[in-house]
Design an enzyme around this catalytic site. Structure first.
Site, PDB file in Angstrom:
ATOM      1  NE  ARG A 150       4.700  -2.230   6.818  1.00  0.00           N
ATOM      2  CZ  ARG A 150       3.653  -2.590   7.562  1.00  0.00           C
ATOM      3  NH1 ARG A 150       3.362  -3.889   7.712  1.00  0.00           N
ATOM      4  NH2 ARG A 150       2.900  -1.685   8.151  1.00  0.00           N
ATOM      5  CE  LYS A 174       6.986  -1.393   9.622  1.00  0.00           C
ATOM      6  NZ  LYS A 174       6.921   0.077   9.472  1.00  0.00           N
ATOM      7  CG  HIS A 246       6.720   1.258   0.183  1.00  0.00           C
ATOM      8  ND1 HIS A 246       6.800   0.089   0.911  1.00  0.00           N
ATOM      9  CD2 HIS A 246       5.890   2.073   0.888  1.00  0.00           C
ATOM     10  CE1 HIS A 246       6.082   0.199   2.009  1.00  0.00           C
ATOM     11  NE2 HIS A 246       5.510   1.390   2.014  1.00  0.00           N
ATOM     12  NE  ARG A 249       2.534  -0.939   3.228  1.00  0.00           N
ATOM     13  CZ  ARG A 249       1.818  -1.701   4.052  1.00  0.00           C
ATOM     14  NH1 ARG A 249       1.457  -2.919   3.680  1.00  0.00           N
ATOM     15  NH2 ARG A 249       1.446  -1.252   5.237  1.00  0.00           N
ATOM     16  CG  HIS A 272      -1.560   1.287   7.920  1.00  0.00           C
ATOM     17  ND1 HIS A 272      -2.185   2.018   6.921  1.00  0.00           N
ATOM     18  CD2 HIS A 272      -0.283   1.104   7.491  1.00  0.00           C
ATOM     19  CE1 HIS A 272      -1.331   2.258   5.949  1.00  0.00           C
ATOM     20  NE2 HIS A 272      -0.167   1.711   6.270  1.00  0.00           N
ATOM     21  CE1 TYR A 281      -1.648   4.460   0.065  1.00  0.00           C
ATOM     22  CE2 TYR A 281      -2.166   3.932   2.336  1.00  0.00           C
ATOM     23  CZ  TYR A 281      -1.285   3.930   1.280  1.00  0.00           C
ATOM     24  OH  TYR A 281      -0.029   3.401   1.443  1.00  0.00           O
TER      25      TYR A 281
END
Length: 300
Positions: A150, A174, A246, A249, A272, A281
């Site tokens: 990211r 994250k 984005h 990515r 993720h 995807y």
């Protein structure tokens, strides 16, 4: 309105920064959503956060739709406010979370947009590597596409996170989760040129620091700065249409899966938490393969 409203907002921002490790970009959006609700409270004469009831939230939702917000945007705002109140309950600021009673049907999940390989080539060609800033931009673009990280994660990369000997970078994601991501020869060569030349030129008049990517003044490059650079590169290329940073990515994940990478590996590389986030995807890959076939098969 009660002054505890702003105190509660500051508490929530601190929670997002420290406990959730959200990017500044995400925090700013959460802050805007909550301030928008504060404005609604003021208009409705609601003096404090513990006075909000379920009926007030239904009025708030109606107002969002009247203002033209899409269902998905309204759902995001409600999700943000639900998390806000959840923290306030935990910290004994309020007794109940009125947003826990609100359920919104999920809309159809939109497939992520991505660059085709020929489009990415145009983007890379827009990078000159003569000037220090050009070398930085090329290294930035190469690393983002090579790793799929990211933009916010990229802005946090320090020199010590980069192992040039084995071409691996440590990414702080994250929720304070860390992951190692390998990168290829193109990113390695671009980074080597930038670190040995461009970066040294950019920080020569600045106090030394350890961020990998720096701005034109030699200071750490922010996530917002990275988005600005990518948007400028997109404008300089021959690409057109609805394009956002984005997509790099999304392109990373799509191209990996189209070339045979398994979903679990892609999930780990992207950082993720849930496999369902990566599964989208598979649908994108089908479209990617179809277009590639139509463009290259002599009988298509």
């Amino acid at each position: 309105m009660d002054e505890n409203v702003n105190i509660s907002l500051n508490l929530f921002i601190e929670y997002l920064q420290i406990e959730k490790n959200y990017s500044q970009y995400t925090i700013e959006h959460y802050q805007q959503d909550i301030k928008g609700f504060f404005m609604f409270m003021s208009e409705q004469g609601i003096k404090s956060l513990d006075k909000v009831e379920y009926f007030d939230i239904r009025i708030f939702l109606t107002k969002l739709y009247d203002q033209g917000y899409a269902r998905r945007t309204a759902a995001r705002k409600i999700s943000c406010l639900r998390s806000f109140y959840k923290l306030l309950v935990r910290e004994d600021v309020v007794k109940e979370n009125p947003f826990s009673l609100v359920s919104m049907p999920k809309g159809e999940k939109k497939l992520p947009n991505f660059f085709y390989e020929e489009e990415l080539s145009q983007l890379f060609e827009a990078c000159e590597t003569v000037s220090p800033l050009g070398q930085r931009n090329k290294a930035l673009l190469e690393l983002l596409y090579a790793t799929g990280m990211r933009v916010g994660e990229c802005s946090q990369i320090k020199m010590k996170d980069l192992d040039m000997d084995v071409s691996i970078v440590l990414v702080h994601g994250k929720g304070n989760k860390e992951r190692y991501i390998p990168f290829g020869s193109f990113a390695h060569d671009a980074l080597k040129l930038y670190i040995q030349n461009g970066r040294q030129e950019l920080i020569k008049d600045e106090k030394s620091h350890y961020h990998l990517f720096v701005n034109h003044r030699g200071g750490p490059l922010t996530a917002r700065g990275i988005r600005g650079i990518l948007n400028k590169l997109i404008d300089q290329s021959s690409l057109s249409g609805s394009i956002h940073p984005h997509m790099i990515r999304h392109s990373f994940a799509t191209h990996l899966m189209a070339n045979g990478a398994d979903m679990r590996t892609v999930q780990e590389l992207l950082g993720h938490a849930f496999l369902s986030s990566t599964q989208v995807y598979t649908h994108v890959t089908n479209e990617y393969l179809r277009k590639t076939y139509m463009n290259h098969h002599p009988r298509a």
